[in-house]
Design a protein around this motif. Sequence first.
Motif, mmCIF file in Angstrom:
data_model
loop_
_atom_site.group_PDB
_atom_site.id
_atom_site.type_symbol
_atom_site.label_atom_id
_atom_site.label_comp_id
_atom_site.label_asym_id
_atom_site.label_seq_id
_atom_site.Cartn_x
_atom_site.Cartn_y
_atom_site.Cartn_z
ATOM 1 N N GLY A 26 109.586 1.938 92.729
ATOM 2 C CA GLY A 26 109.866 2.908 91.684
ATOM 3 C C GLY A 26 110.297 4.237 92.260
ATOM 4 O O GLY A 26 110.025 4.545 93.423
ATOM 5 N N LEU A 180 88.931 6.537 85.512
ATOM 6 C CA LEU A 180 89.567 5.285 85.930
ATOM 7 C C LEU A 180 91.032 5.574 86.253
ATOM 8 O O LEU A 180 91.690 6.333 85.555
ATOM 9 C CB LEU A 180 89.492 4.237 84.812
ATOM 10 N N TRP A 182 93.400 3.746 85.756
ATOM 11 C CA TRP A 182 94.294 3.189 84.726
ATOM 12 C C TRP A 182 93.916 3.687 83.337
ATOM 13 O O TRP A 182 94.191 3.018 82.349
ATOM 14 C CB TRP A 182 94.263 1.663 84.766
ATOM 15 N N VAL A 191 99.457 7.371 85.852
ATOM 16 C CA VAL A 191 98.863 6.098 86.255
ATOM 17 C C VAL A 191 99.719 5.422 87.319
ATOM 18 O O VAL A 191 99.207 4.911 88.320
ATOM 19 C CB VAL A 191 98.677 5.201 85.007
ATOM 20 N N LEU A 192 101.013 5.461 87.124
ATOM 21 C CA LEU A 192 101.923 4.845 88.100
ATOM 22 C C LEU A 192 101.714 5.436 89.495
ATOM 23 O O LEU A 192 101.582 4.717 90.485
ATOM 24 C CB LEU A 192 103.371 5.093 87.649
ATOM 25 N N HIS A 195 98.433 4.494 91.348
ATOM 26 C CA HIS A 195 98.390 3.163 91.957
ATOM 27 C C HIS A 195 99.463 2.985 93.018
ATOM 28 O O HIS A 195 99.379 2.084 93.830
ATOM 29 C CB HIS A 195 98.536 2.082 90.882
ATOM 30 N N ASN A 196 100.485 3.836 92.972
ATOM 31 C CA ASN A 196 101.578 3.723 93.927
ATOM 32 C C ASN A 196 101.887 5.099 94.499
ATOM 33 O O ASN A 196 102.926 5.687 94.215
ATOM 34 C CB ASN A 196 102.821 3.139 93.233
#
Lengths: 478, 509
Positions: A26, A180, A182, A191-192, A195-196
């Motif tokens: 991404g 969290l 997420w 959120v993206l 996690h990345n």
Amino acid sequence: MSAPGAAANAVVDAVLADLGKGSHRGVVVDSPPGAGKSTLVVKAAQVLAAAGEQLIVIAQTNEQVDDLIDRLATAAPDLPIGRLSAGDYRASERVQQHRSVTVGAKIGDVGQGSVIIATAAKWATVADGSWAWAIVDEAYQMRSDALLRVASRFSRALFVGDPGQLDPFSTVESARWTGLTWDPMLSAVSVLLRHNPDLPVHRLPVSWRLPPSAAEVVAPAFYPFTGFRAGTEPGDRSLVLDVGSARVHVPEGPDPDAVDAAVAQAAATGWALYELPARHTIRTDGEAAAACAALALRVLEAGAVAVSERSRDGAAVDASRIAIGTAHRDQAAVIRNLLRGTPGETITVDTANRLQGREYDVTVVLHPLSGRRDATAFHLESGRLCVLTSRHRHACIVVARAGIPDLLDAHPSTDPVHLNTAEPAPRVVRSASGARREVCPREQRCRTTPEAGKQDLDLDSSPGRREFRRRDAGRAIA
Amino acid sequence: MSTLTALAKAQAVAAGRAQPIATVRHAHISDMPLVFIPLTMAGEANAPLAVMVGTDEDRPELLIVPQPRDRGLRFDFAARLAEILLPYAEGFCSATEAVPTDRKRDVRYRYLDAPQIIVPAPAGIGFVRLFGRSTRFRRTDGDYPVLPTVPLLGRWLTFFADRAEQPGSSMLLSLTEMLSAHWATGQSGHEDAHLGSLVNWIAPPPGMSGAKAARLAEDPEVCPPAGPATDPGFDNDVLGPAMEIYRAASEGDDPEAERAAYRELEDLLRGQLAPTWELMWRGLRVMRSMPPGASVEARWAQDRDVFSDFSLYVQGGGAPQARRDGAVAAATRLHKLERAGQSYAIERAFDDPLIMAEHRLGGEAFVGEVTLSKPDRVDDTGKRPVLRPRIQVVTTDPVLFPEGTTLVSPSKPQQKGRVIFVTPVEDGGKTEVVLELSGGMGRGLRAPAGSVPEVGERITYTSLSLGYAPPGTFPSREETPWTHGGPPQYSIADDPLDQGDHAATEDWS
């Protein structure tokens, strides 16, 4: 400092290069108001389509989808485009005029090999199929649970959005997911990136919409860690009024001379505050609504002419180039009612949520905190004020009741502090000017901005990018 | 606070008595609710101190923990609580009714009634949630085994606490929230959180104003806090010394002294809980005296559905609820809560003219009188003629709807009314609205009697709609996309006891 055009092009080139390399799943592009986000999306879509990639585009509202289709079809008339929509959707004129666009309610109807564009809500109903690339437009407006529902449809994605605008919201209040990674209440980009964390993040540095008078207020108030600059110089744009023009429609209430003075000041400086006496009012404050209507009508009746780099000889500011922005729908409805039967009937009157992404010459803004007894999270949301005060190319007139600074002092933030969350709680720092700011120190993510830290903030850690709440945002304007 | 609630509060101050802000009751009240008043010990996170519980006003049961710092005693308490709560919940698992599903091609069964727990305040719901979390993962073997009923109790408490989050559910309710949703008092929202003053504002003793009765109830000697937090004065002056006596006695070898110290603690805590017990039943009587809203029954049926499903799951040996929601579970839950919240808000407005009045103020509804009606109007401009009656409603409410808006009337939810004309009338701020009706009139070209509003009828139209929207679809847990971290590596639900961070090893449990 390089020319604004060159700086902006360099960022666009870097984005396209990242897409071409394909080494990341991404790419994120942050864009301040009017920085050419849509142009970038259209360009990226063309580049990916030209490379033979299977591509889908995910936008947030039908309005945005139609806008994108119009732009893309104009830029690339030969590119087949599919518009996926609900069964009762009727193609707008903008969409119908392009022969390359097919409208359909199912994937099978819109054709193979074309660029398929739809809202996130529509994409969530598509159960199968996977495309190599997706472009997610207005990704900061998208809630992460909406991304969860559509993410299986693509392998790689370009996320484009404006981090200063309204955060997505929920009608449910729950601390259940706080902390969290997420958390479904967070924006898709938050959120993206959690996690990345290795995804490249670019930032468009120049606002082509906002004039310098607006950029110098909006950038430090709402984009304190990244900033941006105006693409034009002071003097490039002007708003000419016919001062002697007759007052034809004067809504009952506001003092016509004060209205004239505010409009004249806005034309001269780019900003004006129309201040009403302090008072606690109900949400649909009649006086404030009348003032908003009177100001917008006056701009129209004064025959304002906008001179800018787009039209050197000047273009008339008609009703389609004026907008009135409010916080609540009922406020907009009251103002719309006042304008009924006047030349200003077709002036856009809408809430901040609906004005996102739109552009006008002159805007009239009803301050979200005007007349309130309490300062709730909804009304303090800095994104709301940011949207309202960054829609204009020439001038913005703010209508507010006096006493907003006192209201802010009387209602300190009482949000609960959550420990051990990925995101540190905001803390208050003092700027050199003594203004109080709540900032949220986060890891620095913007790589294209060496001057990002050039703020007068007393920060001992590297500045973060967004999700700060600045109560003084109200003060910057009021 | 909405405008009407603010007005009602001002009126409450003037009248010295709480004013209704709802005309019907929007929650279900069971015939046999379990009143549950927990107390915790100050300084220890959610350490149970005592609970007064029961379904009969005259026979409250008191359970105490004589030394809440002792984890062994805490789980003994949990086992005793399970002996009350589990039979109560399982008592509803008997008679069932058949519910048609899948367009009447199939049936499923649900229990005719379901348990209902009433706690005094929202913090009581918090106690249920946390106590459920600290018990549902306990092991029945190993180092600190507990009785099998303890983790079972945890599952049920967690179930109730989860239901309490769902808007419109009546399985676990807090009395102060329920009362505040129906009555406005002349005090602040914070003060309304005090059960004693709230109940006294609403139902003062005979011959006393609500304001005065509420003020008297503020004295913790008269009306101790409804918990779970206790009165610090009681903690320091009474509870602390009594616990110390119990500790000394339990370390000595005089069982009689230990029993006496235990009884002393019981008496003290009963004294703290009994006034709240009495208030709870008084408050429930107030709620019962209101007629239920039209959609309360249907919402309770959903509660019974969920209860039926969960009791089957528990009987089948289902695993405890996961400690936290995964990405997919979180998104799914939020979706469900949002849907429930939306329909609950609309159902309340449809059931209750006083709540609809809020929407009228906001321009989302108007009430008026039908002055013209053309029930047999047929629109034959399309392929085939269709029945499209038109009515004219005259209202004094502000009408902010643009022409073309689709409205519904709560009295005829199946029928849609499209706004054709909105004409302000010169005299007296009235507005004429012409609506074109469709739906709810059968298939023919003549409207059955009563299906079209008649001249002289007073009718409400609103843009709020109870229209059906299909629930959203979400990927399965194994298909969690890369944007959300990909599929989880392990499953808490599959094997909750093997996780390093599960509750059983937390030092506070």
